[in-house]
Motif scaffolding. Structure first.
Motif, PDB file in Angstrom:
ATOM      1  N   GLN A 129       0.857  -1.186   0.000  1.00  0.00           N
ATOM      2  CA  GLN A 129       0.000   0.000   0.000  1.00  0.00           C
ATOM      3  C   GLN A 129       0.886   1.226   0.000  1.00  0.00           C
ATOM      4  N   HIS A 131       1.270   5.474  -0.185  1.00  0.00           N
ATOM      5  CA  HIS A 131       0.519   6.663   0.211  1.00  0.00           C
ATOM      6  C   HIS A 131       1.351   7.900  -0.119  1.00  0.00           C
ATOM      7  N   SER A 159      -2.959   5.548  -2.295  1.00  0.00           N
ATOM      8  CA  SER A 159      -3.876   6.442  -1.587  1.00  0.00           C
ATOM      9  C   SER A 159      -3.252   7.820  -1.468  1.00  0.00           C
ATOM     10  N   VAL A 176      -5.486   7.568  -8.134  1.00  0.00           N
ATOM     11  CA  VAL A 176      -5.282   6.915  -6.842  1.00  0.00           C
ATOM     12  C   VAL A 176      -6.477   6.033  -6.547  1.00  0.00           C
ATOM     13  N   ASP A 177      -6.239   4.999  -5.756  1.00  0.00           N
ATOM     14  CA  ASP A 177      -7.297   4.039  -5.443  1.00  0.00           C
ATOM     15  C   ASP A 177      -8.166   4.477  -4.274  1.00  0.00           C
ATOM     16  N   GLU A 178      -7.565   5.160  -3.290  1.00  0.00           N
ATOM     17  CA  GLU A 178      -8.303   5.541  -2.082  1.00  0.00           C
ATOM     18  C   GLU A 178      -7.971   6.975  -1.695  1.00  0.00           C
TER      19      GLU A 178
END
Length: 354
Positions: A129, A131, A159, A176-178
């Motif tokens: 993940q 960020h 994210s 971005v995914d989140e």
């Protein structure tokens, strides 16, 4: 034999030594990780080298040089390997058979733009993940790092603390995914861009943000013209121009009535070595979250191609196409394949005409 194939060959030699009782079984677990084979450095011996014996010495309970000697006996008669030598405290050095460049070119052309990617049927199972803060360079770097990791078989999520500005998504291709701040495995925080890169357009802007190392300040505000210049002082232009020239050579060869055929190409050892090193560069750029490593590698490949191979691909004057011309054309096409694949991972187009 390509560096990736040589890596797998060394790993098989480790397993055979364990099966035959020459090395302790604990070595198998240590050797299951990817064995790194690199181009021999200045002053080295042979074409490629690996420090696997130093890596395995502790689990084997033997001195590194002794482990290297055990493996060298099992590697000397492998197809594609002309000679294996042990140097220093236990480095394995390989001199490849004369057909090594032809084999590498065949592998590159077979794999296409996916040369250097993880094998499709061998995902790592790793999940990462990423960020980034709401800053344009961080988001562009995160996007490229995600591409590199996915190419190595890693499942990646991205994210950001808030939605990217619409123009960042539309012009620069940032997605971005989140949105928010989920727990992340890595925060992507390069030195921020000192000025708005959008006037450069997608390709030049992404290059301007990705080519410098993450700890370096990118030159944008006072260098718009520099990044857009169609001349040799612009590294992005050199990479894209070299790619376009490889495609032009294929078209010109077709007009002359010949096509590429991989084979040995004399005098291009540095270029062949750079192409063979491409999978390692992709792995390192992914693992270190450093797309700048890939960008600099592409510049090196392009410069080597233009300086040495490019002028010698096509027949001159009344010269007839020969096996050497076909082999050089195949090598040029492999260069184009590597440049196109690398630019794609940076999110940059590789035009066939420039």
């Amino acid at each position: 034999m390509t560096p990736a194939e040589l890596s797998r060959t060394v790993l098989r030699a480790v397993r055979r030594a364990v099966d035959d009782g020459e090395l302790d079984a604990a070595v198998c677990a240590a050797g299951e990780e990817r064995i790194v084979v690199e181009r021999s450095r200045a002053g080295g011996q042979g074409d490629y080298a690996t420090n696997v014996a130093l890596q395995l010495a502790r689990p084997a309970g033997r001195p590194p040089r002794q482990v290297a000697e055990i493996l060298s006996r099992r590697l000397g008669d492998c197809p594609g390997v002309a000679e294996v030598a042990v140097t220093g405290p236990g480095f394995l050095n390989f001199r490849m058979a004369e057909s090594a460049s032809g084999t590498l070119v065949t592998e590159i052309l077979r794999a296409g733009d996916r040369y250097g990617f993880a094998e499709a049927d061998a995902p790592t199972g790793q999940v990462v993940q990423l960020h980034a803060p709401h800053e344009v360079r961080a988001l562009v770097v995160m996007d490229s790092v995600a591409r590199l990791l996915r190419a190595q078989g890693v499942l990646v999520g991205t994210s950001c603390v808030e939605c990217p500005r619409p123009e960042w998504a539309d012009v620069l291709g940032v997605r971005v995914d989140e949105i928010g701040g989920p727990e992340a495995d890595a925060d992507i925080r390069p030195v921020p861009a000192p000025a708005d890169p959008l006037p450069l357009g997608r390709d030049a802007a992404r290059w301007a943000l990705l080519h410098p190392a993450g700890h370096d300040r990118p030159r944008i505000g006072d260098a718009y013209e520099e990044h857009l210049a169609q001349r040799e002082t612009n590294p992005l232009f050199r990479v894209r121009y070299a790619h376009a020239r490889t495609r032009a050579l294929t078209r010109s060869a077709a007009d002359l009535g010949f096509t590429a055929a991989p084979g040995e190409v004399a005098g291009e050892e540095d270029l062949v070595a750079a192409l063979g090193d491409h999978p390692r560069i992709l792995r390192a750029a992914a693992q270190q979250h450093a797309p700048d490593r890939l960008a600099r590698h592409l510049v090196g490949v392009a410069d080597s191609f233009m300086a040495s191979l490019h002028p010698a691909v096509l027949p001159q004057g009344e010269e007839k196409p020969s096996a050497a011309h076909r082999a050089r054309l195949a090598l040029a096409e492999a260069v184009g394949t590597v440049l196109a694949g690398g630019l794609t991972l940076l999110g940059i187009d590789a035009p066939e005409h420039l």
